[in-house]
Write an enzyme that holds these catalytic residues in place. Sequence first.
Site, PDB file in Angstrom:
ATOM      1  N   ASP A  94     -47.741  32.561  95.040  1.00  0.00           N
ATOM      2  CA  ASP A  94     -48.489  31.470  95.662  1.00  0.00           C
ATOM      3  C   ASP A  94     -49.930  31.920  95.804  1.00  0.00           C
ATOM      4  OD1 ASP A  94     -48.693  33.078  97.848  1.00  0.00           O
ATOM      5  OD2 ASP A  94     -47.431  31.856  99.153  1.00  0.00           O
ATOM      6  N   GLY A  96     -52.042  31.716  98.550  1.00  0.00           N
ATOM      7  CA  GLY A  96     -52.570  32.127  99.844  1.00  0.00           C
ATOM      8  C   GLY A  96     -53.016  30.949 100.692  1.00  0.00           C
ATOM      9  N   PHE A  98     -51.295  28.445 101.892  1.00  0.00           N
ATOM     10  CA  PHE A  98     -50.396  28.169 103.007  1.00  0.00           C
ATOM     11  C   PHE A  98     -50.548  29.227 104.099  1.00  0.00           C
ATOM     12  CE2 PHE A  98     -46.310  28.507 105.220  1.00  0.00           C
ATOM     13  CZ  PHE A  98     -46.219  27.210 105.711  1.00  0.00           C
ATOM     14  N   ASP A 267     -38.475  27.367  96.634  1.00  0.00           N
ATOM     15  CA  ASP A 267     -38.477  28.676  97.282  1.00  0.00           C
ATOM     16  C   ASP A 267     -38.330  28.441  98.768  1.00  0.00           C
ATOM     17  OD1 ASP A 267     -41.427  27.797  97.634  1.00  0.00           O
ATOM     18  OD2 ASP A 267     -41.199  29.536  98.968  1.00  0.00           O
ATOM     19  N   CYS A 305     -16.235  32.678  97.358  1.00  0.00           N
ATOM     20  CA  CYS A 305     -17.445  33.393  96.937  1.00  0.00           C
ATOM     21  C   CYS A 305     -17.071  34.777  96.413  1.00  0.00           C
ATOM     22  CB  CYS A 305     -18.407  33.519  98.118  1.00  0.00           C
ATOM     23  SG  CYS A 305     -19.925  34.414  97.737  1.00  0.00           S
ATOM     24  N   CYS A 307     -19.445  37.277  96.041  1.00  0.00           N
ATOM     25  CA  CYS A 307     -20.539  38.206  96.334  1.00  0.00           C
ATOM     26  C   CYS A 307     -19.984  39.491  96.951  1.00  0.00           C
ATOM     27  CB  CYS A 307     -21.570  37.564  97.254  1.00  0.00           C
ATOM     28  SG  CYS A 307     -21.161  37.646  99.013  1.00  0.00           S
ATOM     29  N   CYS A 310     -18.462  39.119 100.454  1.00  0.00           N
ATOM     30  CA  CYS A 310     -17.167  38.443 100.483  1.00  0.00           C
ATOM     31  C   CYS A 310     -16.076  39.273  99.814  1.00  0.00           C
ATOM     32  CB  CYS A 310     -17.284  37.072  99.821  1.00  0.00           C
ATOM     33  SG  CYS A 310     -18.325  35.929 100.763  1.00  0.00           S
ATOM     34  N   HIS A 336     -24.961  37.206 100.513  1.00  0.00           N
ATOM     35  CA  HIS A 336     -24.074  36.057 100.444  1.00  0.00           C
ATOM     36  C   HIS A 336     -24.856  34.744 100.381  1.00  0.00           C
ATOM     37  CE1 HIS A 336     -20.804  33.280 101.125  1.00  0.00           C
ATOM     38  NE2 HIS A 336     -21.622  32.686 101.976  1.00  0.00           N
TER      39      HIS A 336
HETATM   40 ZN    ZN Z   1     -20.252  35.639  99.579  1.00  0.00          ZN
END
Ligand code: ZN
Length: 689
Positions: A94, A96, A98, A267, A305, A307, A310, A336
């Site tokens: 970005d 700057g 913001f 984002d 999930c 991940c 998990c 996660h």
């Molecule tokens: Zn997960």
Amino acid sequence: MSRLDFTLEHTAAGSGARAARFQTLHGEVQTPVFMPVGTQATVKGQTIHSLKATGSRVLLANTFHLLLRPGLEVFEKIGGIHRFMNWDGPVLTDSGGFQIFSLPTSRQMTEEGATFQSYVDGEVHLLSPESSIAMQKAIGSDIMMVLDQCIPATAPRAEAEAALELTHRWARRSLEARGDSAQALFGIVQGACHADLRRKSAEFLRELPFDGLAIGGLAVGETPAQRHEFTGVVTDHLPTNLPRYLMGVGTPLDILEAVHRGVDMFDCIIPSQLAQRGTVFTSHGRLHLRRAVYKFSDEPLDAACTCQACREHSRAYLHHLIKADELLGWHLLAIHNLTFYHRLMRDMRESILQDAFLPFHERMRVELARDDVRHPAVKPKPARVFRYPRLGDYEIHPGAGGVNSIRQISSGEVMHSVNRPDDEANRLYVEQSFLARRLAAPGAATEDLVVWDVGLGAATNAMAVLRCFERCQAGANGAPLRPLRLVSFECDLDPLRLAANRGSYFPHVRHGAPQAILARGHWTHASGGMHWELRHGDFLALLDLAPAPDLIFYDPFSFKTDAALWTAEAFARIFAACAPKPAELYTYSAATAARVALLSAGFHVGAGAGTGPKADTTIAFTRPEGAAAHPRRPALFGNDWLARWRRSSSKTPASLSPEARTALENQIESHPQFARTTLTETQSSEDTG
Ligand SMILES: [Zn+2]
């Protein structure tokens, strides 16, 4: 020619949702895409390996923060952010704008740029379109953003338009500064929540050689509904052949709605920020892992999930880490959440490509709004129950026929519980006592007719007396009425206050008199013919101070609630107070105990008029001749009643001692009322005469 080689693959039927792909200097990006925020050239708590494992493809870095630390020179010497942080995927920086907008300390905005003081070393910096681009070139990002003037989404039109014009001038300068760099550059549509300004900004920027266009100035103060609306307003005016990036947005639900409106890139710090607080998005709603319900939970965070969190850990362990503020807890939960976001983006892309985005959107807008469905934090609210107004220990009680009464909350007892209160007041007290005839008798006496109103309550009986007086007054055509003195006894004025303040529930108190009683304790009719006074306090303590009554309307709460007022002792006190002149007592009770108490106090007692479903009530006279003098000539209880009483299993109160019981029985047996009617059966027959 766009530097990103953007390809629109498909736009979903019935939706603005798009699947696309574009080429960056560090590889291809497929959209919709979520970009984790790596403010300081790091996504907080994540390694590049964990990031990749979550499915992260593009990272966002902050020019403002990197300018202040480590600074331009570091990137120039090291060779850009990819090498610096060992990230080989695309990076978007970005500008700057913001951060300048968010600066807590003073900053100065001029046409040239924004002047501000570094939070790192106190040095003063100028961030201009040119210096921002220079920094982003040094960082070596794949996609650069123009410097814009960010304002609150709720900014008024004039402020929004001025910021938009400045942003447009800075956009041209940014393109100029980019020169022939291979890095892509996005323009930023501003205009706050003003549709015409948003359109104007989009139409201006789309004519410039940008490689993509962003929607700025949302997620800064507007409502979610406004956010969705203005996202749509802007995308309606963006070209289809450039990527569209909604800056700083948002929750999974926000992203779903924005994709529906044709946005490609996002984002947001939410996945990481919420992870730090222990909140995760799952396939069965948001979970707040600090909650004790997970303390002993051996199941994975989200069975759907794959991940690391998990796969490898239980909810109980993650709950513990978060409760203990351990970094690993944040790290795992952020993994996660990022995985959840990236999976959501992939699922959306798939549904768009299969032309099934609309049903997906319909399903997910419900699913993404849920909290933990199996362990709801808030118990489902019962349907909102209408509650009648209350005051103190009293509440309004809806009665039969739409006529309200008052209920004592602690005892549950309802005043005039069986009949319409106004009907009962009239029939039982006003009519049965022939009040009107007493007031308007020819040549009415000049001496006050004293009426005791025992248990003012909501003034139902008192107002029935007052209305009776007013009717007599109106019908008398100037003839004198007997002066009426109404003495109300009450220890708790809340029922009257409740009724008087809620005239819509209690038509009977719509009169100046109850308000005067509450305010001053007394009221006098304009004619001077009726005086109403309040004796505020315990009846038994006050009755000796009141003028001797002609009529007693005895309407306290029942024996169950107010036993002291139904004892032989209480009635003996009343009987004594009546001594100067004959008096009559009317009460709603037909209880044998009350009648026995009255008899033992010396009253001559008979059945009073029934009202409604009540077969009878009780009427009592202080003088033996009272009943005979009464216009209705009520029959006093005689032999039959006495015989029934003798057979009764509850002749006398169970609380009495054997001696007191015998004494009471003798009192009743020897009462002159029975002696007169039953010469043969009573032992006291020789006493009569
Ligand atoms: Zn997960």
